[in-house]
Each structure stands twice: as structure tokens, then as C-alpha cells.
Design a protein around this motif. Structure first.
Motif, PDB file in Angstrom:
ATOM      1  N   PRO A  57      28.068  52.033  79.459  1.00  0.00           N
ATOM      2  CA  PRO A  57      30.159  51.595  79.587  1.00  0.00           C
ATOM      3  C   PRO A  57      30.798  52.986  79.293  1.00  0.00           C
ATOM      4  N   ASP A  58      30.962  53.608  78.608  1.00  0.00           N
ATOM      5  CA  ASP A  58      31.156  54.425  78.702  1.00  0.00           C
ATOM      6  C   ASP A  58      32.241  55.630  79.678  1.00  0.00           C
ATOM      7  N   ARG A  59      30.889  55.476  80.753  1.00  0.00           N
ATOM      8  CA  ARG A  59      30.735  56.576  81.741  1.00  0.00           C
ATOM      9  C   ARG A  59      30.272  56.528  82.849  1.00  0.00           C
ATOM     10  N   THR A  60      29.350  55.594  83.303  1.00  0.00           N
ATOM     11  CA  THR A  60      28.656  55.342  84.363  1.00  0.00           C
ATOM     12  C   THR A  60      29.808  54.349  85.590  1.00  0.00           C
ATOM     13  N   THR A  61      30.120  54.438  86.634  1.00  0.00           N
ATOM     14  CA  THR A  61      30.039  53.714  87.744  1.00  0.00           C
ATOM     15  C   THR A  61      29.341  53.225  89.040  1.00  0.00           C
ATOM     16  N   LEU A  62      28.762  52.009  88.523  1.00  0.00           N
ATOM     17  CA  LEU A  62      27.691  51.266  89.167  1.00  0.00           C
ATOM     18  C   LEU A  62      28.424  50.290  90.507  1.00  0.00           C
ATOM     19  N   ILE A  63      27.205  51.337  92.027  1.00  0.00           N
ATOM     20  CA  ILE A  63      27.739  50.239  92.777  1.00  0.00           C
ATOM     21  C   ILE A  63      26.324  50.029  93.267  1.00  0.00           C
ATOM     22  N   SER A  64      26.445  48.485  93.695  1.00  0.00           N
ATOM     23  CA  SER A  64      25.012  48.057  94.352  1.00  0.00           C
ATOM     24  C   SER A  64      25.959  46.588  94.880  1.00  0.00           C
ATOM     25  N   SER A  65      24.854  46.700  96.158  1.00  0.00           N
ATOM     26  CA  SER A  65      24.792  45.352  96.346  1.00  0.00           C
ATOM     27  C   SER A  65      24.028  43.940  95.909  1.00  0.00           C
ATOM     28  N   THR A  66      24.535  43.375  96.182  1.00  0.00           N
ATOM     29  CA  THR A  66      24.094  42.259  95.710  1.00  0.00           C
ATOM     30  C   THR A  66      23.498  41.097  96.232  1.00  0.00           C
ATOM     31  N   ALA A 124      26.142  39.717  85.917  1.00  0.00           N
ATOM     32  CA  ALA A 124      26.530  39.931  84.314  1.00  0.00           C
ATOM     33  C   ALA A 124      26.244  41.351  83.689  1.00  0.00           C
ATOM     34  N   HIS A 125      24.797  41.403  83.451  1.00  0.00           N
ATOM     35  CA  HIS A 125      24.013  42.374  81.887  1.00  0.00           C
ATOM     36  C   HIS A 125      24.695  43.944  83.396  1.00  0.00           C
ATOM     37  N   ALA A 126      24.953  43.855  84.162  1.00  0.00           N
ATOM     38  CA  ALA A 126      25.484  44.996  85.034  1.00  0.00           C
ATOM     39  C   ALA A 126      26.758  45.653  84.659  1.00  0.00           C
ATOM     40  N   GLY A 127      27.079  44.194  85.121  1.00  0.00           N
ATOM     41  CA  GLY A 127      28.395  44.557  84.566  1.00  0.00           C
ATOM     42  C   GLY A 127      29.177  45.571  82.851  1.00  0.00           C
ATOM     43  N   LYS A 128      28.826  44.352  82.489  1.00  0.00           N
ATOM     44  CA  LYS A 128      28.596  44.554  80.754  1.00  0.00           C
ATOM     45  C   LYS A 128      27.808  46.164  80.333  1.00  0.00           C
ATOM     46  N   ALA A 129      26.992  46.399  81.171  1.00  0.00           N
ATOM     47  CA  ALA A 129      26.758  47.878  81.018  1.00  0.00           C
ATOM     48  C   ALA A 129      27.873  49.223  81.724  1.00  0.00           C
ATOM     49  N   ALA A 130      28.050  48.533  83.047  1.00  0.00           N
ATOM     50  CA  ALA A 130      28.895  49.889  83.153  1.00  0.00           C
ATOM     51  C   ALA A 130      30.041  50.163  82.968  1.00  0.00           C
ATOM     52  N   LYS A 131      30.509  51.005  83.091  1.00  0.00           N
ATOM     53  CA  LYS A 131      32.289  51.464  82.457  1.00  0.00           C
ATOM     54  C   LYS A 131      32.414  50.197  84.222  1.00  0.00           C
ATOM     55  N   ARG A 132      32.334  50.498  85.451  1.00  0.00           N
ATOM     56  CA  ARG A 132      33.011  49.652  86.966  1.00  0.00           C
ATOM     57  C   ARG A 132      32.226  49.835  87.687  1.00  0.00           C
ATOM     58  N   TYR A 133      31.823  48.257  87.521  1.00  0.00           N
ATOM     59  CA  TYR A 133      30.936  48.131  88.929  1.00  0.00           C
ATOM     60  C   TYR A 133      31.359  47.207  89.964  1.00  0.00           C
ATOM     61  N   VAL A 134      31.667  47.951  90.916  1.00  0.00           N
ATOM     62  CA  VAL A 134      31.832  47.014  92.212  1.00  0.00           C
ATOM     63  C   VAL A 134      30.280  46.829  93.055  1.00  0.00           C
ATOM     64  N   LYS A 135      30.695  45.599  93.093  1.00  0.00           N
ATOM     65  CA  LYS A 135      29.537  44.894  93.977  1.00  0.00           C
ATOM     66  C   LYS A 135      30.207  43.721  95.076  1.00  0.00           C
ATOM     67  N   PHE A 136      29.193  43.865  96.711  1.00  0.00           N
ATOM     68  CA  PHE A 136      29.508  42.559  97.576  1.00  0.00           C
ATOM     69  C   PHE A 136      28.337  42.652  98.224  1.00  0.00           C
ATOM     70  N   ASP A 137      27.786  41.752  99.362  1.00  0.00           N
ATOM     71  CA  ASP A 137      27.084  41.919  99.703  1.00  0.00           C
ATOM     72  C   ASP A 137      26.506  43.214 101.075  1.00  0.00           C
ATOM     73  N   MET A 138      25.890  43.659 100.585  1.00  0.00           N
ATOM     74  CA  MET A 138      26.407  45.080 101.039  1.00  0.00           C
ATOM     75  C   MET A 138      24.725  45.118 103.007  1.00  0.00           C
ATOM     76  N   ALA A 139      24.170  44.982 102.379  1.00  0.00           N
ATOM     77  CA  ALA A 139      22.937  43.973 103.391  1.00  0.00           C
ATOM     78  C   ALA A 139      23.875  43.813 104.561  1.00  0.00           C
ATOM     79  N   LEU A 140      24.889  42.485 103.842  1.00  0.00           N
ATOM     80  CA  LEU A 140      25.308  41.555 105.325  1.00  0.00           C
ATOM     81  C   LEU A 140      26.217  42.681 105.913  1.00  0.00           C
ATOM     82  N   ALA A 141      26.687  43.295 105.291  1.00  0.00           N
ATOM     83  CA  ALA A 141      27.965  44.227 106.421  1.00  0.00           C
ATOM     84  C   ALA A 141      27.897  45.209 106.580  1.00  0.00           C
ATOM     85  N   ALA A 142      26.504  45.656 106.353  1.00  0.00           N
ATOM     86  CA  ALA A 142      25.588  47.107 107.826  1.00  0.00           C
ATOM     87  C   ALA A 142      25.255  46.011 108.425  1.00  0.00           C
TER      88      ALA A 142
END
Length: 505
Positions: free
Chosen positions: A109-118, A142-160
Motif C-alpha cells: 500500500p505504500d508503493r505499488t501501482t496495481l493494474i489488472s483486468s477484472t 476489494a482485497h487488491a484495492g486495500k493492498a495497493a497504493k493505486r489500483y487501476v482495473k476494468f475488463d481488459m479482455a473485453l477491450a482487447a
């Protein structure tokens, strides 16, 4: 720009978790190329996973400023693997991989930017569970959001898919959109162009992802539900079925029951759909239209049980044109490319007997010379290429046996089990609708094909025997506990403990 490092002061550490075919290696190479063309020393390594869905490949990239290396007159020694608590950016191609990155300690939570597909690609453990073994996506998010400093997420498979590209381009666009690297959008796009392969679709996917990331970090995602009821059809027989649904069932159940009717027609025929409605109507007449939860669950699980997976159904599903089209889309094969689909088939002698007319099947099930001869040929599986004419015709011929399904041994056995189950539900509803509801949901134990079906059926019989022994004394919570235990493991050990705990052995 929201740079990780305001100036060239330290190493940028990036971990990429991706499954086979998702372009994780391409994404790592893009990041390396991006860094090297913009004044950074770059290194990438990878640690392969065990298999596509039991463990993703981890690509690790480190970027170090050339300016800082020149000032020190030394080349940096870059790490070969990510270290827990020491990763700046984590890119995950799928939601479970994001969860695994958190579990491994790569996300802090103090450092990492997490980017993932949902989106989800279910693990082997999730798909092979006796019950609903899926991990709750909302809990993962919810767990990933608490663990990361910043969490960027959306359905990336659908976008691809929408842009005719692969998920690596979408992840690259999201990385650019976050602004966590000290490079502008043009530098990212130039990196894709230098690659020279699939440039146009990759740039489209990159642009769409970049815009989505910058617009919001909380995109709204829709959850597909039951298809809307279409009351107007041309076929008189179908119109009669829909009219029955409208008249015999409460409005809140129309969607579920119509889905059941659709499934019965797809599985067998209109007559079979009529039998489905007859069975539901008998229960509705017995318990009344006010027991909505019981009627809804019974309608749902009755449809599932009546469309059980026999050899005919499996062959039908494997030879449908929609399946070939889906596989071709999944592997992104072009019209000029040939696609080979190989099926591993391992029918037991029980499946062979149950596909035959009931009298012949019962005879063959008995231990005698013919039984032993056929069993000898079922000890090992075989591979059938359904994309070949020979393999396709073999399974297609089995699927055409649908017209004789009602004469098969498997149909007689399942039909008897369904009637017994419905009788138990109706009997329980007379004195305890909550117990009847739990009984209706016990159908979850009976599913799948071959060994999976045999194990589930064995657990179902043990639970139902306990219900019959207890009768009206059985508490709904007790039955729920037994059912959950039966779904906990395929070998029945948890069920053994639950039965002992409730003194039902």
C-alpha cells in the motif's frame, strides 16, 4: 505526470503476471524497448508458470537511468526476480493473477501501482470443485484495492476483443494512462510501432485503454442475467408453452422458467419441455404460488437435472458449429489458417451401457464375458480430432442418437432419480418450506460426467438417506451443512465428519 521517481534516482521495478497466449512476453519487451529508447538501462527475465491456468508466467523488468550510471561510472546490477515488498508496478492480465500478486507480497500500500483486468479465467480447482468453487470476484477486487497504493482495473479482455487485439496492448495503454512512468504517450505508441507486428490493432487497443484509465478508475461493469422473456413466437407449439408459463407461474418466475423451457427444447424436444412444465405445475399446485424461493430454485435445478450430461449431450456440444467458431475466436485464427481440435475421450463401460436401450444396458452391466471384453477396451482413453471428417462424423453420429434418448438406461435412471427428488421436495414443503428449499438445492451435488457424476451421485445418496432417516425432524440448517460438506471435497471426507457431527451415521 505522476512519476514514480521525480528524477533519475532509482530503479523502477515492474512485475507482469500473464497466462500463455496473452502477450506477456511482448508486453515485457515493449517496456524494455520503451526504457532503452528513452535513456534507461533495461533488463527483463521470466519465470514460467506450471501451466496456463495453474500458474501464470511472471515477467520481471527493471529500468535504471543511464544518467545515474554515467555519473557513477558503473553499470548497475539488476535483479532477476521480483522481491516481496519491493515492486513499483504490477500488471496482471486477469483478476486471479492480481490476487496472487497480492498474496505473494508484490503489492504494497505504500508503493505499488496495481493494474489488472477484472475478467476471470477460472482455475482448474474452481472448475473441478463439486459445488460452486469460484472465488468471489468482488472480494478479490476489494482485497487488491486495500493492498495497493493505486489500483487501476476494468475488463481488459473485453477491450482487447473489441479492438481486435490482445490484452498486452490494453495493459500497455493502462500503464501509460496511469502516468506512473516518466514517459509520454507518444513514447509508448512509438514503441508499439517499432515492433512492426499487429501495429494498427495494438494502437487501437492501447488508445482505448489509455482513455478508459484516464477517465475513471471505477468503470461500471454490467452483469449478464437471464435473457428477457420473448412472448411473441410464430411456432404454435412454442406459443402454447409460453402461454402455460404466463398462466401457471408468478411473474417473478417467468424468466427462470422460460430459460428452463429453452434448455429442454435445446436438449431434447418440445415434448420434453412440456414434461418440465408439468412437473413444475404439480409442485406449484401443491405448495402455492407464494413460495417464490422454493419454486424458483426448483425450476432452476429441475432444468439442470433434466438436461444431464450423457454421452449424447457431450457429443452434441462438441460438434456444434458455435463451438468451432468460439474456439477459432479464442485462438484468433484467421480464415486462411487451419484449426485442429483434439478431444480426449475416456468413456467408462458404465457410459457405454447407459447409452444403450435400457434392457440391453442392464444386461451388459452384469459381470460376464462380453462385459469383461468391453471393459478391457475402456481402460485407457483415446484422442479424437473433431476438426477432421472422421472424428467429427464419429461424434456427430453419437449426437444423432438424441431421438432414442428416452429408451436409454441413463434416461430411465435419471428420470427415476428426478421423480424421487421432486417427491421429497413436495413432501417436505407440506410441513417445512425452508427444508424443501434446501432439498431442492441438493441437486447441486449431481452434476458433471463420468467419474465426476459418479462421485457427486454417491454423496447425494448419502445426504438423501440422512434426510429420509430424519424425516420432519431434519432442520433446514442441518441439511444445508450436510450439502455444503458434500460439496467441500469429492472424496466425501467432509461429509463423513458432518454426518458424525449431527449423529446421522
Amino acid at each position: 505526470m505522476n512519476f514514480l521517481n521525480a528524477g533519475p534516482s532509482r530503479t523502477i521495478k515492474i512485475a507482469i503476471l500473464a497466462m500463455g497466449g496473452e502477450g506477456g512476453g511482448v508486453l515485457a519487451d515493449w517496456i524494455v524497448g520503451l526504457g532503452e529508447h528513452n535513456g534507461y538501462i533495461a533488463q527483463t527475465t521470466s519465470v514460467p508458470g506450471v501451466a496456463q491456468r495453474t500458474g501464470a508466467t511472471i515477467y520481471y523488468v527493471e529500468l535504471f537511468p543511464e544518467e545515474l550510471a554515467s555519473q557513477a561510472s558503473k553499470r548497475p546490477i539488476l535483479a532477476l526476480m521480483p522481491t516481496p515488498g519491493d515492486v513499483d508496478i504490477v500488471l496482471a492480465s486477469e483478476l486471479m493473477e492480481a490476487g496472487r500478486a497480492v498474496q505473494r507480497g508484490f503489492v504494497t500500500p505504500d508503493r505499488t501501482t496495481l493494474i489488472s483486468s477484472t475478467h476471470r479465467v477460472y482455475s482448474i480447482a474452481e472448475k473441478s470443485a463439486m459445488g460452486d468453487g469460484r472465488v468471489d470476484s468482488n472480494e478479490l477486487i476489494a482485497h487488491a484495492g486495500k493492498a495497493a497504493k493505486r489500483y487501476v482495473k476494468f475488463d481488459m479482455a473485453l477491450a482487447a476483443e473489441a479492438n481486435g487485439s490482445v490484452i498486452s496492448a490494453v495493459l500497455f495503454g493502462a500503464l501509460a494512462g496511469t502516468g506512473v512512468l516518466p514517459f509520454g504517450r507518444a513514447a509508448f505508441e512509438a514503441t508499439i510501432e517499432r515492433g512492426g507486428v499487429g501495429v494498427k490493432p495494438s494502437l487501437r487497443a492501447f488508445g482505448a485503454s489509455y482513455a478508459t484509465t484516464q477517465a475513471t478508475e471505477e468503470p461500471v461493469e454490467s452483469t449478464p442475467g437471464v435473457r428477457p422473456v420473448q412472448w411473441t413466437v410464430q411456432e404454435p407449439k412454442l406459443m402454447h408453452l409460453l402461454e402455460r408459463v404466463r398462466l401457471e407461474h408468478p411473474a417473478d418466475l417467468h424468466g427462470t422458467v422460460v430459460e428452463g423451457v429453452r434448455r429442454m427444447i435445446d436438449y431434447q424436444d418440445v415434448t420434453y419441455a412440456r414434461l418440465y412444465l408439468d412437473r413444475l405445475q404439480a409442485l406449484t399446485a401443491s405448495v402455492g404460488k407464494t413460495e417464490l424461493a422454493l419454486l424458483r430454485e426448483t425450476a432452476r435445478y429441475l432444468a439442470l437435472w433434466m438436461s444431464y450430461e450423457d454421452t449424447i449431450r457431450v457429443a452434441d456440444l462438441k460438434t456444434r458449429s458455435s463451438r468451432f467458431e468460439r474456439v477459432r475466436d479464442e485462438v484468433r485464427a484467421t480464415d486462411k489458417q487451419q484449426l485442429a481440435i483434439k478431444e480426449f475421450m475416456h468413456p467408462r463401460i458404465e457410459e457405454i451401457c447407459e447409452t444403450l436401450p435400457a434392457p440391453i444396458g442392464r444386461w451388459l452391466m452384469k459381470p460376464h464375458a462380453v462385459h469383461r471384453l468391453i471393459r478391457r477396451f475402456t481402460t485407457s482413453g483415446r484422442v479424437i480430432t473433431t476438426s477432421s471428417l472422421r472424428g467429427f462424423l464419429l461424434l456427430w453420429s453419437v449426437s444423432r442418437m438424441r431421438g432414442m434418448r428416452r429408451t436409454t438406461l441413463r434416461f430411465k435412471l435419471e428420470d427415476a432419480r428426478i421423480k424421487e427428488w421432486l417427491d421429497e421436495v413436495q413432501r417436505a414443503a407440506a410441513h417445512n418450506p425452508l427444508l424443501a428449499l434446501e432439498l431442492a438445492q441438493c441437486q447441486r451435488l449431481v452434476k458433471g460426467y463420468s467419474d465426476t457424476h459418479a462421485r457427486g451421485l454417491a454423496n447425494y445418496r448419502r445426504v438423501m438417506n440422512a434426510v429420509k432417516a430424519e424425516g420432519a425432524r431434519m432442520a433446514p440448517a442441518t441439511l444445508r451443512d450436510l450439502r455444503d460438506a458434500a460439496l467441500a471435497d469429492e472424496h466425501g471426507k467432509a461429509l463423513d465428519k458432518a454426518l458424525a457431527r449431527h449423529a446421522l451415521v
